[in-house]
Design a protein around this motif. Structure first.
Motif, PDB file in Angstrom:
ATOM      1  N   MET A  95      34.102  -9.639 -11.077  1.00  0.00           N
ATOM      2  CA  MET A  95      35.536  -9.442 -11.281  1.00  0.00           C
ATOM      3  C   MET A  95      36.222  -9.334  -9.925  1.00  0.00           C
ATOM      4  O   MET A  95      35.688  -8.715  -9.008  1.00  0.00           O
ATOM      5  N   TYR A  96      37.392  -9.965  -9.821  1.00  0.00           N
ATOM      6  CA  TYR A  96      38.209  -9.846  -8.606  1.00  0.00           C
ATOM      7  C   TYR A  96      39.587  -9.320  -8.991  1.00  0.00           C
ATOM      8  O   TYR A  96      40.075  -9.623 -10.098  1.00  0.00           O
ATOM      9  N   ARG A  97      40.216  -8.603  -8.056  1.00  0.00           N
ATOM     10  CA  ARG A  97      41.618  -8.280  -8.262  1.00  0.00           C
ATOM     11  C   ARG A  97      42.399  -9.595  -8.198  1.00  0.00           C
ATOM     12  O   ARG A  97      42.095 -10.464  -7.382  1.00  0.00           O
ATOM     13  N   PHE A  98      43.375  -9.768  -9.072  1.00  0.00           N
ATOM     14  CA  PHE A  98      44.194 -10.985  -9.084  1.00  0.00           C
ATOM     15  C   PHE A  98      45.178 -10.901  -7.921  1.00  0.00           C
ATOM     16  O   PHE A  98      45.820  -9.872  -7.722  1.00  0.00           O
ATOM     17  N   ILE A  99      45.269 -11.968  -7.161  1.00  0.00           N
ATOM     18  CA  ILE A  99      46.204 -11.956  -6.031  1.00  0.00           C
ATOM     19  C   ILE A  99      47.614 -12.203  -6.561  1.00  0.00           C
ATOM     20  O   ILE A  99      47.888 -13.264  -7.130  1.00  0.00           O
ATOM     21  N   PRO A 100      48.486 -11.204  -6.427  1.00  0.00           N
ATOM     22  CA  PRO A 100      49.797 -11.308  -7.080  1.00  0.00           C
ATOM     23  C   PRO A 100      50.760 -12.256  -6.361  1.00  0.00           C
ATOM     24  O   PRO A 100      50.651 -12.455  -5.139  1.00  0.00           O
ATOM     25  N   LYS A 130      46.488  -7.646 -13.687  1.00  0.00           N
ATOM     26  CA  LYS A 130      45.701  -8.877 -13.879  1.00  0.00           C
ATOM     27  C   LYS A 130      44.420  -8.863 -13.049  1.00  0.00           C
ATOM     28  O   LYS A 130      44.405  -8.339 -11.917  1.00  0.00           O
ATOM     29  N   TYR A 131      43.380  -9.501 -13.604  1.00  0.00           N
ATOM     30  CA  TYR A 131      42.102  -9.634 -12.906  1.00  0.00           C
ATOM     31  C   TYR A 131      41.537 -11.030 -13.145  1.00  0.00           C
ATOM     32  O   TYR A 131      41.838 -11.668 -14.150  1.00  0.00           O
ATOM     33  N   ILE A 132      40.696 -11.451 -12.216  1.00  0.00           N
ATOM     34  CA  ILE A 132      39.939 -12.697 -12.397  1.00  0.00           C
ATOM     35  C   ILE A 132      38.512 -12.309 -12.765  1.00  0.00           C
ATOM     36  O   ILE A 132      37.879 -11.515 -12.064  1.00  0.00           O
ATOM     37  N   PHE A 133      38.047 -12.849 -13.891  1.00  0.00           N
ATOM     38  CA  PHE A 133      36.710 -12.546 -14.398  1.00  0.00           C
ATOM     39  C   PHE A 133      35.930 -13.866 -14.363  1.00  0.00           C
ATOM     40  O   PHE A 133      36.394 -14.862 -14.909  1.00  0.00           O
ATOM     41  N   GLN A 134      34.775 -13.852 -13.716  1.00  0.00           N
ATOM     42  CA  GLN A 134      34.037 -15.117 -13.572  1.00  0.00           C
ATOM     43  C   GLN A 134      32.593 -15.006 -14.011  1.00  0.00           C
ATOM     44  O   GLN A 134      31.908 -14.038 -13.680  1.00  0.00           O
ATOM     45  N   GLN A 135      32.166 -16.031 -14.731  1.00  0.00           N
ATOM     46  CA  GLN A 135      30.732 -16.194 -14.976  1.00  0.00           C
ATOM     47  C   GLN A 135      30.203 -17.047 -13.838  1.00  0.00           C
ATOM     48  O   GLN A 135      30.634 -18.194 -13.647  1.00  0.00           O
ATOM     49  N   ILE A 136      29.313 -16.479 -13.075  1.00  0.00           N
ATOM     50  CA  ILE A 136      28.775 -17.179 -11.904  1.00  0.00           C
ATOM     51  C   ILE A 136      27.783 -18.234 -12.391  1.00  0.00           C
ATOM     52  O   ILE A 136      26.977 -17.966 -13.288  1.00  0.00           O
ATOM     53  N   ASN A 137      27.842 -19.412 -11.801  1.00  0.00           N
ATOM     54  CA  ASN A 137      26.920 -20.481 -12.187  1.00  0.00           C
ATOM     55  C   ASN A 137      25.546 -20.220 -11.553  1.00  0.00           C
ATOM     56  O   ASN A 137      25.320 -20.520 -10.380  1.00  0.00           O
ATOM     57  N   THR A 138      24.662 -19.647 -12.356  1.00  0.00           N
ATOM     58  CA  THR A 138      23.362 -19.245 -11.795  1.00  0.00           C
ATOM     59  C   THR A 138      22.352 -20.395 -11.746  1.00  0.00           C
ATOM     60  O   THR A 138      21.267 -20.244 -11.188  1.00  0.00           O
TER      61      THR A 138
END
Ligand code: ADP
Ligand code: GN1
Ligand code: MG
Length: 363
Positions: free
Chosen positions: A108-113, A43-51
Motif C-alpha cells: 500500500m502507498y499513500r496516494f499522491i494528492p 486515498k491509497y494505492i493498493f497493489q498486488q505485486i507481480n511475483t
C-alpha cells in the motif's frame, strides 16, 4: 481472502468507501482505495505485486523503503514537501512493508494528492517536467549506497542478454507464432551488432553505473494537477544500479513517440524531435551537470537501445505466449513490438538531428 480483507491488513484508518482498478501499468495490479472516517476520505494505492516477475519481494520492498526514506530526508532538507514528493509505503499492521496471503503479495502507498500521471504527452511542457523530475531523481540518489540495493530483476537492461533471450524464443517457437512475425524477427536480427554498444562501454569503464530508475515511462511520474510541475517519481520496483543513458532512453521511447506504444497504424509512429529536445533540456538540467562526456554522447544511443530492447521483449513475449506483459487483446504484444520497430527505424532516419540536439544542450 477477499481484496477488502487484505486492505484491512494495512495500517489505515476508517472503512473502505470505494475500491477499483487504477492506472495502466503492464506489470502490477493497481487499485485505488478510498477509506472513510468521520466524514472524510483518504486515498491509497493498493497493489498486488507481480511475483512471477519480482521473485524476492523482501528484497524488492527493502529497496523501495530504503530509497523512499532516503529521498524523504533529502527533500525535507531542501525545503520540499516530502508527503508529495516521495512515495510513502504504508506498512501492514504487523509492521512489515507488505502483506502476503494465499501466494500473493500486496503493498500500500499513500496516494499522491493533486497530481496526475499521463499515458501520453498533452503538451511539450509536460515532457520537459517529466525529464526534470527523472533527472532530479537521479541527482538526489547520486550518493545513495548503491551496494545496498538488490538487483530486483537480474540483467534488466542487459540488451545482448535480451537479444539472446529473444533468439531462444524464436528457436523454441512454443506457440507456433514465429510464422506470424517473420519481418519483425528479421528486423531485430539485422541489428544484432548494435545491441552490445552500451554494455561494452560499461564493461570498459567508459559509462559509469549509477543508481537509476530503469523504467522511466511518462506514466511513472506524477505532475501537479494545476501547475503541471513534476511532483514525484513513482514505480520504484526497478531502482537499481544502471546506466543514465537508459533512463533517458526509455523516456524517449515512450513519451517522444507520436503514437501510443500499442498503436496499430504504424504510419502514426515517429520520433517527435520537438519533444525529444524538451526531454534533453529537462534531463540535463535535472542531472545538474553530472553526466560525463561519454554519457552525453551516448544519449541518442540510449533512446535507440531502449526502443530496440523493449521491441524485442514484446516480441519474445508474444512468441512465448504472453507470459510477462499484461495484454488486453490478441497479438497485443506483437502490435507493441511493431511500434518499437517503426520508432527505431525513424530514429535511424533522424540520427544526426538527435545527436545535434544533445550537442546543442551539452555546451
Ligand atoms: P506498474 O508497475 O504496474 O506500472 P505503478 O506503480 O506504475 O504500477 O502504478 C500504476 C499507476 O498507478 C501509475 O501509473 C499511477 O497513475 C498510479 N499510482 C501509482 N502509485 C501512486 C501513488 N502513490 N499516488 C497516486 N497514483 C499512483
Ligand atoms: C513495464 O510496469 P510498467 O508498465 O511501468 C516494464 C518496462 C517496459 C514497459 C513497457 C518491470 O513497465 O520495463 O519498458 O512495461 N516493467 C518491467 O511499456 O518489466
Ligand atoms: Mg508504472
Amino acid at each position: 481472502m477477499e481484496k477488502r480483507e487484505m486492505v484491512e491488513k494495512f495500517a489505515v484508518d476508517g472503512v473502505i468507501a470505494e475500491m477499483g482498478e487504477y492506472g495502466s501499468g503492464h506489470i502490477n495490479r493497481t487499485e485505488l482505495v478510498q477509506m472513510q472516517q468521520n466524514g472524510k476520505r483518504e486515498k491509497y494505492i493498493f497493489q498486488q505485486i507481480n511475483t512471477e516477475i519480482f521473485r524476492n519481494v523482501d528484497e524488492l520492498m527493502e529497496n523501495i523503503v530504503g530509497v523512499t526514506d532516503y529521498l524523504r530526508e533529502k527533500i525535507k532538507a531542501a525545503g520540499g514537501d516530502p508527503a508529495r514528493e516521495a512515495l510513502q509505503v504504508i506498512p501492514a499492521r504487523d509492521g512489515a512493508s507488505y502483506f502476503r496471503a494465499e501466494g500473493h503479495c500486496y503493498r500500500m502507498y499513500r496516494f499522491i494528492p493533486d497530481a496526475v500521471s499521463y499515458d501520453a504527452v498533452r503538451q511539450p511542457e509536460d515532457f520537459y517536467e517529466s525529464a526534470l523530475a527523472f533527472g532530479t531523481f537521479q541527482s538526489l540518489l547520486s550518493d545513495y549506497p548503491a551496494e545496498t540495493l538488490h538487483e530486483t530483476i537480474p540483467d534488466f537492461h542487459n540488451t545482448p542478454k535480451r537479444f539472446a533471450d529473444f533468439c531462444r524464443a524464436v528457436e523454441q517457437d512454443v506457440c507456433g507464432r514465429v510464422k506470424l512475425a517473420q519481418k519483425e524477427i528479421e528486423f531485430f536480427m539485422e541489428r544484432e551488432q548494435e545491441m552490445s554498444v552500451l554494455t561494452d562501454l560499461q564493461a570498459a569503464g567508459e559509462l559509469p553505473l549509477r543508481v537509476t530508475h530503469n523504467d522511466t515511462k511518462l506514466n511513472n511520474v506524477m505532475l501537479d494537477a494545476k501547475t503541471g510541475k513534476g511532483v514525484c517519481v513513482i514505480d520504484l520496483d526497478t531502482v537499481m544500479p544502471g546506466l543514465a543513458v537508459n533512463d533517458f532512453g526509455d523516456s524517449i521511447r515512450f513519451g517522444a513517440n507520436t503514437a501510443a506504444e500499442d498503436e496499430t497504424d504504424l504510419s502514426k509512429v515517429s520520433l517527435d524531435l520537438g519533444l525529444y529536445e524538451q526531454y534533453v533540456r529537462g534531463f540535463l538540467q535535472g542531472c545538474q551537470g553530472s553526466l560525463t562526456k561519454k554519457e552525453l554522447e551516448m544519449l541518442p544511443m540510449g533512446a535507440k537501445m531502449m526502443t530496440m530492447e523493449c521491441g524485442m521483449r514484446f516480441l519474445a513475449d508474444f512468441l512465448s505466449g504472453d507470459t510477462y506483459f499484461r495484454i488486453h487483446r490478441e497479438q497485443h504484444n506483437l502490435d507493441r513490438s511493431r511500434t518499437q520497430m517503426a520508432l527505431t527505424a525513424d530514429m535511424e532516419r533522424k540520427w544526426e538531428q538527435m545527436k545535434q540536439i544533445v550537442d546543442q544542450y551539452s555546451k
